[in-house]
Design a protein around this motif. Structure first.
Motif, mmCIF file in Angstrom:
data_model
loop_
_atom_site.group_PDB
_atom_site.id
_atom_site.type_symbol
_atom_site.label_atom_id
_atom_site.label_comp_id
_atom_site.label_asym_id
_atom_site.label_seq_id
_atom_site.Cartn_x
_atom_site.Cartn_y
_atom_site.Cartn_z
ATOM 1 N N VAL A 10 -3.155 -4.732 -2.418
ATOM 2 C CA VAL A 10 -2.263 -3.887 -1.629
ATOM 3 C C VAL A 10 -2.379 -2.431 -2.087
ATOM 4 O O VAL A 10 -2.468 -2.159 -3.285
ATOM 5 C CB VAL A 10 -0.805 -4.366 -1.749
ATOM 6 C CG1 VAL A 10 0.115 -3.576 -0.822
ATOM 7 C CG2 VAL A 10 -0.714 -5.862 -1.420
ATOM 8 N N PHE A 11 -2.349 -1.516 -1.107
ATOM 9 C CA PHE A 11 -2.485 -0.073 -1.326
ATOM 10 C C PHE A 11 -3.906 0.279 -1.780
ATOM 11 O O PHE A 11 -4.116 1.119 -2.648
ATOM 12 C CB PHE A 11 -1.456 0.459 -2.335
ATOM 13 C CG PHE A 11 -0.033 0.110 -2.031
ATOM 14 C CD1 PHE A 11 0.486 0.263 -0.747
ATOM 15 C CD2 PHE A 11 0.815 -0.378 -3.019
ATOM 16 C CE1 PHE A 11 1.800 -0.053 -0.459
ATOM 17 C CE2 PHE A 11 2.136 -0.694 -2.745
ATOM 18 C CZ PHE A 11 2.628 -0.525 -1.456
ATOM 19 N N THR A 12 -4.909 -0.350 -1.182
ATOM 20 C CA THR A 12 -6.300 -0.118 -1.570
ATOM 21 C C THR A 12 -6.754 1.282 -1.170
ATOM 22 O O THR A 12 -6.390 1.812 -0.129
ATOM 23 C CB THR A 12 -7.221 -1.146 -0.909
ATOM 24 O OG1 THR A 12 -7.032 -1.087 0.511
ATOM 25 C CG2 THR A 12 -6.906 -2.551 -1.380
ATOM 26 N N ARG A 106 8.252 -2.309 9.279
ATOM 27 C CA ARG A 106 7.578 -1.904 10.511
ATOM 28 C C ARG A 106 6.124 -2.330 10.386
ATOM 29 O O ARG A 106 5.431 -1.911 9.467
ATOM 30 C CB ARG A 106 7.677 -0.389 10.716
ATOM 31 C CG ARG A 106 9.096 0.127 10.755
ATOM 32 C CD ARG A 106 9.187 1.581 11.209
ATOM 33 N NE ARG A 106 8.476 2.507 10.343
ATOM 34 C CZ ARG A 106 8.689 3.828 10.348
ATOM 35 N NH1 ARG A 106 9.584 4.351 11.178
ATOM 36 N NH2 ARG A 106 8.009 4.613 9.541
ATOM 37 N N LEU A 107 5.662 -3.158 11.324
ATOM 38 C CA LEU A 107 4.294 -3.670 11.292
ATOM 39 C C LEU A 107 3.478 -2.945 12.349
ATOM 40 O O LEU A 107 3.460 -3.313 13.523
ATOM 41 C CB LEU A 107 4.277 -5.184 11.528
ATOM 42 C CG LEU A 107 4.650 -6.062 10.335
ATOM 43 C CD1 LEU A 107 6.119 -5.887 9.955
ATOM 44 C CD2 LEU A 107 4.365 -7.523 10.611
ATOM 45 N N ARG A 108 2.837 -1.877 11.922
ATOM 46 C CA ARG A 108 1.973 -1.075 12.787
ATOM 47 C C ARG A 108 0.555 -1.219 12.259
ATOM 48 O O ARG A 108 0.207 -2.233 11.683
ATOM 49 C CB ARG A 108 2.464 0.369 12.797
ATOM 50 C CG ARG A 108 3.920 0.495 13.270
ATOM 51 C CD ARG A 108 4.430 1.913 13.157
ATOM 52 N NE ARG A 108 5.783 2.036 13.687
ATOM 53 C CZ ARG A 108 6.477 3.162 13.669
ATOM 54 N NH1 ARG A 108 5.961 4.271 13.141
ATOM 55 N NH2 ARG A 108 7.703 3.201 14.183
ATOM 56 N N ASP A 109 -0.293 -0.194 12.474
ATOM 57 C CA ASP A 109 -1.626 -0.246 11.857
ATOM 58 C C ASP A 109 -1.481 -0.414 10.355
ATOM 59 O O ASP A 109 -2.221 -1.152 9.714
ATOM 60 C CB ASP A 109 -2.405 1.032 12.176
ATOM 61 C CG ASP A 109 -2.784 1.117 13.648
ATOM 62 O OD1 ASP A 109 -2.789 0.064 14.312
ATOM 63 O OD2 ASP A 109 -3.068 2.220 14.125
ATOM 64 N N THR A 110 -0.529 0.313 9.777
ATOM 65 C CA THR A 110 -0.160 0.156 8.372
ATOM 66 C C THR A 110 1.228 -0.456 8.297
ATOM 67 O O THR A 110 2.120 -0.058 9.026
ATOM 68 C CB THR A 110 -0.155 1.523 7.658
ATOM 69 O OG1 THR A 110 -1.476 2.067 7.679
ATOM 70 C CG2 THR A 110 0.285 1.371 6.212
ATOM 71 N N ILE A 111 1.414 -1.433 7.435
ATOM 72 C CA ILE A 111 2.725 -2.052 7.249
ATOM 73 C C ILE A 111 3.572 -1.152 6.356
ATOM 74 O O ILE A 111 3.124 -0.713 5.290
ATOM 75 C CB ILE A 111 2.578 -3.450 6.643
ATOM 76 C CG1 ILE A 111 1.882 -4.384 7.645
ATOM 77 C CG2 ILE A 111 3.942 -4.017 6.241
ATOM 78 C CD1 ILE A 111 1.521 -5.737 7.073
ATOM 79 N N GLY A 266 0.913 1.141 3.009
ATOM 80 C CA GLY A 266 -0.479 1.391 2.670
ATOM 81 C C GLY A 266 -1.349 0.243 3.110
ATOM 82 O O GLY A 266 -0.864 -0.817 3.539
ATOM 83 N N PRO A 267 -2.659 0.416 2.993
ATOM 84 C CA PRO A 267 -3.603 -0.626 3.453
ATOM 85 C C PRO A 267 -3.620 -1.844 2.552
ATOM 86 O O PRO A 267 -3.278 -1.781 1.374
ATOM 87 C CB PRO A 267 -4.957 0.111 3.438
ATOM 88 C CG PRO A 267 -4.789 1.209 2.454
ATOM 89 C CD PRO A 267 -3.355 1.621 2.529
#
Length: 269
Positions: A10-12, A106-111, A266-267
């Motif tokens: 997480v957060f890569t 919020r679940l968008r391109d980034t959570i 973050g990604p």
């Protein structure tokens, strides 16, 4: 039967980046000892998804190798990512219950997940903190050492530059003692690295490992420390915290101020 564990990072922010978080999404019926064993087997914070009361979408619990935690930012983001990848999420806004309180997502391109308004206090006596980090007051930036929290207290230590931050070699054997004296769950030295960009490192009090590659809760606390020091304003422009580079696990946490607190995300891979 052994639980199915999904290993997320997480957060890569590059190869080998991010903070590992083993996730179990069907954890109903697991005992405390079984959950803690998952964290011990993998050596990282672990997240567990359970059936929630009616008013919530999911319930989450979190364990590090040594104990349960009330909240873990990166394990929450990792759990939501796994749920979405497996088709277990059907909407883009969720309400979660955790031992530390209610969390919105919020679940968008980034959570992104919510954090409440931060509380910041100056730490008056810092000599033993400097000794643990192996630095002198001359290597600090001209801002106070602060205890800040959204979910749990982190100690923010302003370092003059990124090179000094990267070169820190803490006395890990004394971190727990110092954190307990000041009422903190980890030391979080940081340094500026650009416009609304900061580098940081996290040395936890007693998680069972000496350093974290990315710490969402600490980054959220830092956002309010930076705000208190006048280093950022309260706009919704992204604030980015880099972490993990000194460990060879580059990570980046994105934060956005909101009227009720903060969003962090973050990604994930």
């Amino acid at each position: 039967m052994s639980p199915t564990v999904h290993m997320t990072h997480v957060f890569t922010a590059g190869p080998n980046g991010g903070n590992p978080a083993p996730i179990v999404i069907d954890a109903d019926g697991m005992s405390d000892d079984q959950m803690r064993q998952v964290a011990r087997d993998h050596g990282h914070e672990a997240g567990f998804v359970l059936t929630a009361p009616e008013q919530f979408d999911h319930a989450l619990r979190f364990w590090v190798p040594n104990h349960e935690m009330p909240m873990c930012g990166h394990a929450t983001v990792g759990a939501l990512w796994v749920l979405r990848e497996l088709g277990r999420v059907t909407k883009d806004r969720l309400t979660l219950t955790t031992p530390g309180g209610v969390v919105h997502a919020r679940l968008r391109d980034t959570i992104e997940i919510s954090q409440p308004e931060g509380v910041v206090e100056t730490v008056p006596e810092i000599q033993d903190i400097l000794e643990v980090l192996g630095i002198t007051a001359a290597e600090l930036a001209p801002f106070p050492v602060q205890n800040a929290r959204t979910a749990r207290v982190k100690t923010l230590i302003p370092i003059a530059d990124v090179a000094t931050l990267d070169a820190l070699t803490p006395d890990f054997g004394r971190v727990q003692e110092v954190c307990e004296r000041i009422g903190s769950t980890g030391l979080y030295p940081y340094a500026p690295s650009g416009d609304r960009r900061f580098d940081a490192r996290q040395f936890p009090r007693s998680s069972g490992y000496p350093e974290d590659a990315a710490t969402g809760i600490a980054a959220a606390a830092l956002a309010f420390g930076l705000l208190d020091n006048g280093l950022v304003d309260r706009s919704d422009r992204p604030l980015r915290i880099r972490q993990g580079r000194a460990m060879g696990h580059p990570s980046e946490i994105t934060l956005r101020f909101a009227p009720e607190g903060l969003w962090l995300g973050g990604p994930v891979r």
